[in-house]
Design a protein around this motif. Structure first.
Motif, PDB file in Angstrom:
ATOM      1  N   ALA A  42     109.541  -8.470  13.454  1.00 32.38           N
ATOM      2  CA  ALA A  42     109.778  -9.607  12.568  1.00 32.38           C
ATOM      3  C   ALA A  42     108.768  -9.655  11.424  1.00 32.38           C
ATOM      4  N   LEU A  43     107.563  -9.107  11.639  1.00 33.09           N
ATOM      5  CA  LEU A  43     106.534  -9.140  10.604  1.00 33.09           C
ATOM      6  C   LEU A  43     106.197  -7.712  10.182  1.00 33.09           C
ATOM      7  N   LYS A  44     106.448  -7.432   8.934  1.00 30.28           N
ATOM      8  CA  LYS A  44     106.149  -6.112   8.371  1.00 30.28           C
ATOM      9  C   LYS A  44     104.821  -6.224   7.630  1.00 30.28           C
ATOM     10  N   LEU A  45     103.817  -5.435   8.062  1.00 29.68           N
ATOM     11  CA  LEU A  45     102.485  -5.473   7.460  1.00 29.68           C
ATOM     12  C   LEU A  45     102.233  -4.235   6.610  1.00 29.68           C
ATOM     13  N   VAL A  46     101.650  -4.443   5.432  1.00 30.04           N
ATOM     14  CA  VAL A  46     101.292  -3.347   4.530  1.00 30.04           C
ATOM     15  C   VAL A  46      99.888  -3.603   4.016  1.00 30.04           C
ATOM     16  N   LEU A  47      99.032  -2.584   4.093  1.00 28.20           N
ATOM     17  CA  LEU A  47      97.682  -2.678   3.568  1.00 28.20           C
ATOM     18  C   LEU A  47      97.566  -1.743   2.372  1.00 28.20           C
ATOM     19  N   ALA A  48      97.112  -2.280   1.244  1.00 29.86           N
ATOM     20  CA  ALA A  48      96.938  -1.482   0.024  1.00 29.86           C
ATOM     21  C   ALA A  48      95.498  -1.645  -0.455  1.00 29.86           C
ATOM     22  N   ALA A  49      94.981  -0.590  -1.106  1.00 30.02           N
ATOM     23  CA  ALA A  49      93.622  -0.639  -1.638  1.00 30.02           C
ATOM     24  C   ALA A  49      93.641  -0.280  -3.111  1.00 30.02           C
ATOM     25  N   GLU A  50      92.777  -0.959  -3.879  1.00 31.52           N
ATOM     26  CA  GLU A  50      92.645  -0.709  -5.314  1.00 31.52           C
ATOM     27  C   GLU A  50      91.168  -0.615  -5.663  1.00 31.52           C
ATOM     28  N   LYS A  51      90.875   0.179  -6.658  1.00 33.27           N
ATOM     29  CA  LYS A  51      89.500   0.342  -7.136  1.00 33.27           C
ATOM     30  C   LYS A  51      89.334  -0.444  -8.427  1.00 33.27           C
ATOM     31  N   GLN A  52      88.212  -1.152  -8.543  1.00 36.09           N
ATOM     32  CA  GLN A  52      87.927  -1.930  -9.741  1.00 36.09           C
ATOM     33  C   GLN A  52      87.511  -0.983 -10.880  1.00 36.09           C
ATOM     34  N   ILE A  53      88.173  -1.138 -12.016  1.00 35.43           N
ATOM     35  CA  ILE A  53      87.860  -0.375 -13.223  1.00 35.43           C
ATOM     36  C   ILE A  53      87.491  -1.383 -14.305  1.00 35.43           C
ATOM     37  N   LEU A  54      86.298  -1.239 -14.867  1.00 35.92           N
ATOM     38  CA  LEU A  54      85.863  -2.129 -15.937  1.00 35.92           C
ATOM     39  C   LEU A  54      86.155  -1.468 -17.279  1.00 35.92           C
ATOM     40  N   VAL A  55      86.861  -2.194 -18.147  1.00 25.93           N
ATOM     41  CA  VAL A  55      87.207  -1.695 -19.486  1.00 25.93           C
ATOM     42  C   VAL A  55      86.863  -2.772 -20.513  1.00 25.93           C
ATOM     43  N   LYS A  56      86.717  -2.357 -21.734  1.00 26.58           N
ATOM     44  CA  LYS A  56      86.453  -3.323 -22.809  1.00 26.58           C
ATOM     45  C   LYS A  56      87.728  -3.531 -23.607  1.00 26.58           C
ATOM     46  N   ASP A  57      88.010  -4.800 -23.923  1.00 25.77           N
ATOM     47  CA  ASP A  57      89.192  -5.093 -24.726  1.00 25.77           C
ATOM     48  C   ASP A  57      88.862  -4.900 -26.213  1.00 25.77           C
ATOM     49  N   GLN A  58      89.795  -5.243 -27.086  1.00 23.65           N
ATOM     50  CA  GLN A  58      89.625  -5.017 -28.526  1.00 23.65           C
ATOM     51  C   GLN A  58      88.461  -5.819 -29.116  1.00 23.65           C
ATOM     52  N   GLN A  59      88.129  -6.942 -28.490  1.00 24.23           N
ATOM     53  CA  GLN A  59      87.012  -7.756 -28.976  1.00 24.23           C
ATOM     54  C   GLN A  59      85.678  -7.305 -28.364  1.00 24.23           C
ATOM     55  N   GLY A  60      85.689  -6.281 -27.537  1.00 23.86           N
ATOM     56  CA  GLY A  60      84.468  -5.777 -26.919  1.00 23.86           C
ATOM     57  C   GLY A  60      84.083  -6.501 -25.638  1.00 23.86           C
ATOM     58  N   LYS A  61      84.944  -7.404 -25.168  1.00 23.61           N
ATOM     59  CA  LYS A  61      84.670  -8.115 -23.927  1.00 23.61           C
ATOM     60  C   LYS A  61      85.089  -7.264 -22.733  1.00 23.61           C
ATOM     61  N   GLN A  62      84.271  -7.326 -21.675  1.00 21.90           N
ATOM     62  CA  GLN A  62      84.573  -6.548 -20.477  1.00 21.90           C
ATOM     63  C   GLN A  62      85.722  -7.190 -19.703  1.00 21.90           C
ATOM     64  N   LYS A  63      86.654  -6.361 -19.279  1.00 22.16           N
ATOM     65  CA  LYS A  63      87.836  -6.813 -18.561  1.00 22.16           C
ATOM     66  C   LYS A  63      87.946  -6.015 -17.263  1.00 22.16           C
ATOM     67  N   VAL A  64      88.422  -6.669 -16.211  1.00 15.70           N
ATOM     68  CA  VAL A  64      88.584  -6.006 -14.917  1.00 15.70           C
ATOM     69  C   VAL A  64      90.031  -5.573 -14.744  1.00 15.70           C
ATOM     70  N   ASN A  65      90.221  -4.300 -14.447  1.00 14.53           N
ATOM     71  CA  ASN A  65      91.530  -3.754 -14.084  1.00 14.53           C
ATOM     72  C   ASN A  65      91.430  -3.208 -12.665  1.00 14.53           C
ATOM     73  N   TRP A  66      92.555  -3.138 -11.970  1.00  8.77           N
ATOM     74  CA  TRP A  66      92.588  -2.601 -10.613  1.00  8.77           C
ATOM     75  C   TRP A  66      93.499  -1.391 -10.585  1.00  8.77           C
ATOM     76  N   GLN A  67      92.987  -0.268 -10.071  1.00  9.50           N
ATOM     77  CA  GLN A  67      93.731   0.991  -9.993  1.00  9.50           C
ATOM     78  C   GLN A  67      94.046   1.280  -8.522  1.00  9.50           C
ATOM     79  N   ALA A  68      95.327   1.469  -8.208  1.00  5.41           N
ATOM     80  CA  ALA A  68      95.739   1.736  -6.832  1.00  5.41           C
ATOM     81  C   ALA A  68      95.117   3.038  -6.327  1.00  5.41           C
TER      82      ALA A  68
END
Length: 187
Positions: free
Chosen positions: A46-72
């Motif tokens: 009745a319960l289907k479980l899925v575990l996923a992992a992502e790595k944090q990638i820090l990138v800078k946007d066009q204004q030079g502000k740091q942004k967090v992205n997640w990569q599977a």
């Protein structure tokens, strides 16, 4: 003499085989030949479980502000000390009825440090933690220290001590999905 010995071995093998066959599931012993055997179809989980992992990638946007992205993370993913990983445990109730009083235990992977207060669940659930390998769970794990003067002092457990996260769900409605996320850092 050899014939009697061989007959004795044959008889004991026959008796052993007969008692073994009567204990096999789905085999009806001879003395119960008139009884009916009801078989239920394989139950679907009745319960289907899925575990996923992502790595944090820090990138800078066009204004030079740091942004967090997640990569599977897939396959033979490479991580290094200091990397932040986000785990998502998804539970899907595939049945037509609600599931009640579920407990999901999730170990903190070896070589990882739990990032305090990163566990997040939207909905009605209780999140508790273990610092003893999953033997006991509490909301705020603590350690007791004996001070040089002999007094006991209680302090919050450090992030390095956390070994498991437990999610207690009073109810998961039919055909719905729940998610628990938490973060760790590679040692």
């Amino acid at each position: 003499m050899k014939q009697i010995f061989m007959a004795g071995i044959g008889a004991s093998l026959l008796l052993t085989t007969a008692s073994f066959i009567t204990n096999l599931p789905g085999v009806i012993p001879g003395r119960q030949i008139n009884s009916a055997v009801a078989q239920s179809p394989q139950k679907q989980q009745a319960l289907k479980l899925v575990l996923a992992a992502e790595k944090q990638i820090l990138v800078k946007d066009q204004q030079g502000k740091q942004k967090v992205n997640w990569q599977a993370l897939k396959g033979q993913a490479v991580v290094k000390p200091g990397d932040i990983l986000r785990y998502t445990l998804t539970g899907e109730n595939t049945s037509d009825r609600p599931l009640k009083n579920l407990t999901l235990n999730q170990p903190i992977p070896k070589g990882m440090i739990y990032i305090l207060k990163s566990a997040n669940f939207t909905g009605d659930a209780k999140i508790t933690y273990s610092i003893d390998g999953g033997s006991s769970f509490v909301t705020n794990p603590t350690f007791k220290f004996t001070l040089p003067n002999g007094k006991l002092e209680t302090k919050p457990a450090p992030a390095t001590a956390y070994t498991h996260i437990r999610l207690q769900l009073p109810l998961i409605a039919a055909k719905t999905t729940v998610k628990l996320t938490y973060q760790t850092q590679v040692r």
